[in-house]
Write a protein that holds these residues in place. Sequence first.
Motif, short mmCIF file in Angstrom:
data_model
loop_
_atom_site.label_atom_id
_atom_site.label_comp_id
_atom_site.label_asym_id
_atom_site.label_seq_id
_atom_site.Cartn_x
_atom_site.Cartn_y
_atom_site.Cartn_z
N SER A 44 109.95 36.43 123.12
CA SER A 44 110.56 37.67 123.58
C SER A 44 109.48 38.70 123.89
CB SER A 44 111.50 38.22 122.51
OG SER A 44 110.77 38.62 121.36
N ASP A 45 109.88 39.77 124.54
CA ASP A 45 108.93 40.83 124.86
C ASP A 45 108.36 41.44 123.59
OD1 ASP A 45 107.83 42.57 127.11
OD2 ASP A 45 108.69 44.09 125.78
N GLU A 46 109.18 41.56 122.56
CA GLU A 46 108.71 42.13 121.30
C GLU A 46 107.68 41.22 120.63
OE1 GLU A 46 111.81 41.88 122.21
OE2 GLU A 46 112.48 43.97 122.39
N ILE A 47 107.91 39.91 120.68
CA ILE A 47 106.96 38.96 120.10
C ILE A 47 105.62 39.04 120.83
CG2 ILE A 47 106.42 36.50 119.83
CD1 ILE A 47 108.41 37.35 117.78
N LYS A 48 105.67 39.11 122.15
CA LYS A 48 104.44 39.19 122.93
C LYS A 48 103.70 40.51 122.65
CE LYS A 48 105.99 36.18 126.69
NZ LYS A 48 106.28 36.05 128.14
N ARG A 49 104.46 41.59 122.50
CA ARG A 49 103.83 42.88 122.24
C ARG A 49 103.11 42.86 120.88
NH1 ARG A 49 107.71 45.96 123.58
NH2 ARG A 49 108.76 46.31 121.61
N GLN A 50 103.75 42.30 119.87
CA GLN A 50 103.11 42.22 118.55
C GLN A 50 101.88 41.32 118.59
OE1 GLN A 50 104.67 44.99 116.79
NE2 GLN A 50 104.04 43.60 115.17
N PHE B 295 99.74 41.11 132.20
CA PHE B 295 100.63 42.07 131.53
C PHE B 295 100.48 43.49 132.08
CE2 PHE B 295 100.76 38.72 128.35
CZ PHE B 295 102.08 38.77 127.92
N LEU B 296 99.49 43.73 132.93
CA LEU B 296 99.32 45.07 133.50
C LEU B 296 100.33 45.35 134.60
CD1 LEU B 296 95.42 45.36 133.77
CD2 LEU B 296 96.92 46.16 131.94
N THR C 286 104.60 47.27 126.02
CA THR C 286 103.90 45.99 126.09
C THR C 286 102.68 46.09 126.99
OG1 THR C 286 105.98 44.79 125.73
CG2 THR C 286 104.15 43.55 126.68
N ARG C 287 102.81 46.79 128.11
CA ARG C 287 101.67 46.97 129.01
C ARG C 287 100.56 47.78 128.33
NH1 ARG C 287 103.67 49.91 133.47
NH2 ARG C 287 105.81 49.85 132.70
N SER C 288 100.95 48.77 127.54
CA SER C 288 99.96 49.55 126.80
C SER C 288 99.22 48.68 125.79
CB SER C 288 100.63 50.72 126.08
OG SER C 288 101.12 51.66 127.00
N SER D 194 105.84 54.58 136.50
CA SER D 194 106.11 55.93 136.01
C SER D 194 105.58 56.17 134.60
CB SER D 194 107.63 56.19 136.01
OG SER D 194 108.28 55.28 135.14
N ASP D 195 104.89 55.20 134.01
CA ASP D 195 104.44 55.37 132.63
C ASP D 195 103.02 55.92 132.60
OD1 ASP D 195 105.06 54.73 129.68
OD2 ASP D 195 103.07 53.88 129.99
N ILE D 196 102.85 57.08 132.01
CA ILE D 196 101.54 57.74 131.98
C ILE D 196 100.65 57.15 130.89
CG2 ILE D 196 102.26 59.55 130.39
CD1 ILE D 196 99.88 59.90 133.42
N ALA D 197 101.23 56.57 129.84
CA ALA D 197 100.42 56.03 128.74
C ALA D 197 99.53 54.89 129.22
CB ALA D 197 101.33 55.56 127.60
N VAL D 198 100.06 54.05 130.10
CA VAL D 198 99.26 52.94 130.63
C VAL D 198 98.09 53.48 131.43
CG1 VAL D 198 99.29 50.91 132.12
CG2 VAL D 198 101.25 51.40 130.66
#
Length: 329
Positions: free
Chosen positions: A101-107, A138-139, A148-150, A205-209
């Motif tokens: 899942s996206d959460e697993i990949k993010r962790q 992932f970018l 996840t991109r961050s 639209s995400d500024i954190a990335v």
Amino acid sequence: MQSLLRWGIENSNDGGTTQGPQEPHRKLDPEVIDMILGKPDSELMKEALAIAVDEKCEEEERLQALDNFEMLVEHIDNANDLVKMKMWEPLQGLLTSSSSSDEIKRQTLWIIGTALQNNPAAQISYLALSPVEDLVAFLSPSVRSAKTRSKAVYALSGLLKHCAPAVQQFGDADGWNKLKAALEGVHPVSYLALPRSSIVIILDSDIAVRRKSAFLLNSLLIPTTEPVPRPVPNPPAPSGSPSGDTSVTLHPSAPHPTQEPEASGPVHPNSHSSMLSDPSSVSTSGLAARALEEQGLLQALINALVSPVPYGPDGESDEDAEFEEKIFK
């Protein structure tokens, strides 16, 4: 604790006196030792990873195991043990598996970034898996989660900083173009399935990335500090000359042509031994500066300042002081 107290009483000798036959000493239960001292980190890492890769476990349980694993690899010795315990491969498998899942990949990205931070030994071990292309993927804004991109930028920062071989792989994987798109917030995507090949522009639209991408580029451009020469005392003054001169020579004269150069000290195996054995491997500024000019990164930075892509839930913001500060650096 009661088991430990009972064991101590049964195996104690009161004042050295012997009162009848004594029972043989019993070994303390390993489970009791674990309760008192705690399990070794290596065992905790094995248990956490076993849960994380087990798709039969509940998602929340797997995420908690990965979170525990990330805290363990904050310790540099535990991070270096990943290669010894053959844990890099299953971690990379979690990252690339279509069933994750996206959460697993993010962790998992979080774990990778933490383990690689300021750890050349871990960088080299992980780089052997040729993971850069997977991280760069992932970018793309096709990865819906900005978090996840961050975390992908975080993992790339850990891998690329002070690691020229990784930066070389980054360039080979078209990483500079992906980073440029992340800086601008503008991602051209080719759709070959259409009757005519089309290029569609996706606005991120995400500024954190964008902030983290600017920070990553800045860290790669920082030149490696040259070692400062140690002050060398002047040779003893010849007889008859004034004594008491305590001055030092910062740049001693070159040795005589027939004099053998001093051998450098041995490089002992540790987390930073590769930096000592090959100092050029930590220099990324040359590769980054070349990409800044040849890959259009400089123009991307200017565009990000002059014509920033709006960000926010409704695109209501365009300027960001933190992002601009990182660009000016």
